[in-house]
Design a protein around this motif. Structure first.
Motif, PDB file in Angstrom:
ATOM      1  N   LEU A 293       0.828  -1.202   0.000  1.00 10.60           N
ATOM      2  CA  LEU A 293       0.000   0.000   0.000  1.00 10.60           C
ATOM      3  C   LEU A 293       0.866   1.257   0.000  1.00 10.60           C
ATOM      4  CD1 LEU A 293      -2.809   1.272   0.157  1.00 10.60           C
ATOM      5  CD2 LEU A 293      -2.705   1.031   2.644  1.00 10.60           C
ATOM      6  N   GLN A 294       1.940   1.240   0.771  1.00 14.84           N
ATOM      7  CA  GLN A 294       2.844   2.393   0.830  1.00 14.84           C
ATOM      8  C   GLN A 294       3.539   2.624  -0.504  1.00 14.84           C
ATOM      9  OE1 GLN A 294       5.140   1.004   4.145  1.00 14.84           O
ATOM     10  NE2 GLN A 294       3.940   2.131   5.665  1.00 14.84           N
ATOM     11  N   PHE A 296       2.188   1.981  -3.439  1.00  9.08           N
ATOM     12  CA  PHE A 296       1.197   2.236  -4.487  1.00  9.08           C
ATOM     13  C   PHE A 296       1.371   3.660  -5.020  1.00  9.08           C
ATOM     14  CE2 PHE A 296      -3.032   2.940  -6.303  1.00  9.08           C
ATOM     15  CZ  PHE A 296      -3.260   1.727  -6.935  1.00  9.08           C
ATOM     16  N   ILE A 304      -8.768   0.733  -2.491  1.00  9.62           N
ATOM     17  CA  ILE A 304      -7.801  -0.289  -2.113  1.00  9.62           C
ATOM     18  C   ILE A 304      -8.340  -1.144  -0.973  1.00  9.62           C
ATOM     19  CG2 ILE A 304      -5.471  -0.751  -1.257  1.00  9.62           C
ATOM     20  CD1 ILE A 304      -5.405   0.458  -3.992  1.00  9.62           C
ATOM     21  N   LEU A 306      -6.767  -4.426   1.405  1.00 11.01           N
ATOM     22  CA  LEU A 306      -5.599  -5.245   1.703  1.00 11.01           C
ATOM     23  C   LEU A 306      -6.022  -6.695   1.908  1.00 11.01           C
ATOM     24  CD1 LEU A 306      -3.536  -2.964   4.132  1.00 11.01           C
ATOM     25  CD2 LEU A 306      -3.482  -3.089   1.632  1.00 11.01           C
ATOM     26  N   ALA A 322      -3.154   1.749   7.965  1.00  9.46           N
ATOM     27  CA  ALA A 322      -3.443   1.667   6.529  1.00  9.46           C
ATOM     28  C   ALA A 322      -4.015   2.990   6.023  1.00  9.46           C
ATOM     29  CB  ALA A 322      -4.411   0.526   6.260  1.00  9.46           C
ATOM     30  N   VAL A 326      -2.226   6.185   3.042  1.00 15.91           N
ATOM     31  CA  VAL A 326      -2.765   6.785   1.808  1.00 15.91           C
ATOM     32  C   VAL A 326      -3.147   8.246   2.012  1.00 15.91           C
ATOM     33  CG1 VAL A 326      -3.614   4.553   0.996  1.00 15.91           C
ATOM     34  CG2 VAL A 326      -5.142   6.040   2.304  1.00 15.91           C
ATOM     35  N   CYS A 331      -5.438   7.471  -4.043  1.00 21.87           N
ATOM     36  CA  CYS A 331      -6.238   6.274  -3.797  1.00 21.87           C
ATOM     37  C   CYS A 331      -6.957   6.368  -2.454  1.00 21.87           C
ATOM     38  CB  CYS A 331      -5.368   5.024  -3.846  1.00 21.87           C
ATOM     39  SG  CYS A 331      -4.084   4.964  -2.587  1.00 21.87           S
ATOM     40  N   PHE A 333      -8.240   4.090   0.814  1.00 20.66           N
ATOM     41  CA  PHE A 333      -8.214   2.817   1.540  1.00 20.66           C
ATOM     42  C   PHE A 333      -9.630   2.493   2.018  1.00 20.66           C
ATOM     43  CE2 PHE A 333      -8.170   0.843   5.776  1.00 20.66           C
ATOM     44  CZ  PHE A 333      -7.756  -0.431   5.392  1.00 20.66           C
TER      45      PHE A 333
END
Length: 398
Positions: A293-294, A296, A304, A306, A322, A326, A331, A333
């Motif tokens: 995620l980091q 992305f 997103i 996970l 999380a 972002v 994006c 989360f």
């Protein structure tokens, strides 16, 4: 030749993990208007689930009205036919139908009945100029279909209704024009992948929908697919869940005449915010998923989720970490898909919430029985469960 666009399951007004999707849905309706303008079809068929809930917000209704008017303006001579889906309110759609008809837009929220309570078939048959005939059937439970010709027999009433409607379409089809049937329901042996197959879904056999149509424009199942040469789910134009990992599109169909095979092409719909699961395949530890995620792309728009493997629980503060990852990205989360590994005397069992939601009631009962008794249900026990389940459903409808 009869040329039309088949679309369904717009789910306007959906709140996606707290995010408003109006911008995405407005962009889809813009794309659909452009497709209509380019192809100039004879008709646009919308096979149900216009809205995501039966009582949509004013913003969702305004989006629908503005979108439909823009689509109409893109091809003023085109007929537009809309039927209610199981997510729609039949009465809400029906109350504005006279206004829509002034613009050549036919909206059918419920099954029409005559003064005796029998099926008024002609109100569901819509001639499209000299191009084709559309038999439009909004969503209804099998027990809710009206009788045909004062028929008091309740068994198989749904099947008799569809066949009577198609027979009536053929009666008025003096020029052997293509006949298109619209319906919103689940057909057995469809591919439910990515669809929330909850316990209230009822399936019918394809033969239940009768014979005599040249194309069956289905709505309800979100994955686009052919059930036969003439029967198709067009799927959702905008994904409704993370598990709808398939191409999202509308279908463009051409039929030369009655009994001719349809020609079908798909027109892809681009989604402003694609739905990504990180990683897309097997679950990993939370720390590994967080690293993905980091990494992305900060400028890429997306929702997103996970994909995480846990022994029992997520690490403390996992959702907050999380969301923080972002904070400065485009994006959004949304969630963490958790696959729990539970080790017991019978080995290792893994099941996600999504997998549970896609199980049928009998599959849930079989799994529970196995876990409790370390043995499979007998045929008699399965039959007893199905009888009780059907009885409860009938009681809840009354």
């Amino acid at each position: 030749m009869f040329k039309f666009i088949h679309t369904s399951d717009w789910h306007l007004g959906q709140n996606f993990y707290g995010y408003d999707r109006s911008e995405e849905h407005r962009d889809f309706l813009r794309q659909l208007a452009e497709i209509v303008h380019t192809h100039q079809p004879d008709a646009l068929l919308v096979s149900g689930d216009i809205f995501n809930i039966a009582a949509p917000s004013n913003a969702a209704v305004n989006l629908y009205v503005e979108g439909m008017l823009d689509i109409h303006d893109a091809c003023p001579e085109m007929a537009i036919i809309v039927i209610a889906g199981n997510h729609d309110s039949a009465s809400r759609l029906d109350c504005d139908k006279l206004l829509w008809e002034r613009n050549g837009i036919n909206v059918l929220g419920s099954l029409a009945r005559d003064n005796e309570g029998c099926a008024d078939l002609d109100r569901h048959l819509i001639p499209v100029k000299d191009k084709g005939i559309v038999a439009a059937v909004p969503f209804a439970y099998p027990s809710s279909f009206p009788p045909v010709d004062n028929d008091t027999e309740r068994a198989n009433r749904q099947q008799r209704y569809f066949q009577a409607l198609l027979d009536r379409a053929q009666d008025i089809n003096q020029n052997q024009l293509p006949i298109v049937l619209m319906a919103h329901l689940a057909v057995n042996n469809s591919d439910f992948t990515g669809h929330d197959r909850n316990m209230t879904m009822e399936c019918v056999e394809l033969d239940t929908l009768g014979r005599g149509y040249d194309y069956l424009a289905l709505g309800h199942i979100h994955r686009p697919q052919q059930l036969s040469e003439r029967a198709r789910y067009c799927g959702t134009p905008v994904p409704v869940s993370f598990d709808e990992q398939c191409e999202h599109s509308v279908s463009i169909v051409e039929i030369d005449n009655h009994e001719a095979a349809p020609r079908i092409i798909t027109q892809r719909i681009k989604n402003l915010n694609p739905l990504h699961t990180l990683p897309a395949d097997a679950p990993v530890s939370f720390e590994d998923a967080l690293e993905l995620l980091q990494q992305f792309d900060a400028d890429e728009r997306a929702y997103i989720r996970l994909n995480v493997q846990v022994d029992r629980f997520l690490p403390a503060g996992a959702l907050e970490r999380a969301a923080l990852a972002v904070k400065d990205k485009q994006c959004r989360f949304c969630d963490i898909k958790r696959t729990v590994t539970a080790t017991g005397s019978r080995g290792v069992t893994q099941m996600t919430l999504e997998e549970f939601n896609q199980m049928t009631p009998i599959e849930v009962a079989q799994r529970y029985f196995m876990d409790k008794n370390n043995a499979a249900m007998s045929e008699a026990q399965q039959e007893m469960f199905n009888m009780i389940y059907q009885a409860v459903k009938e009681e809840n409808r009354q």
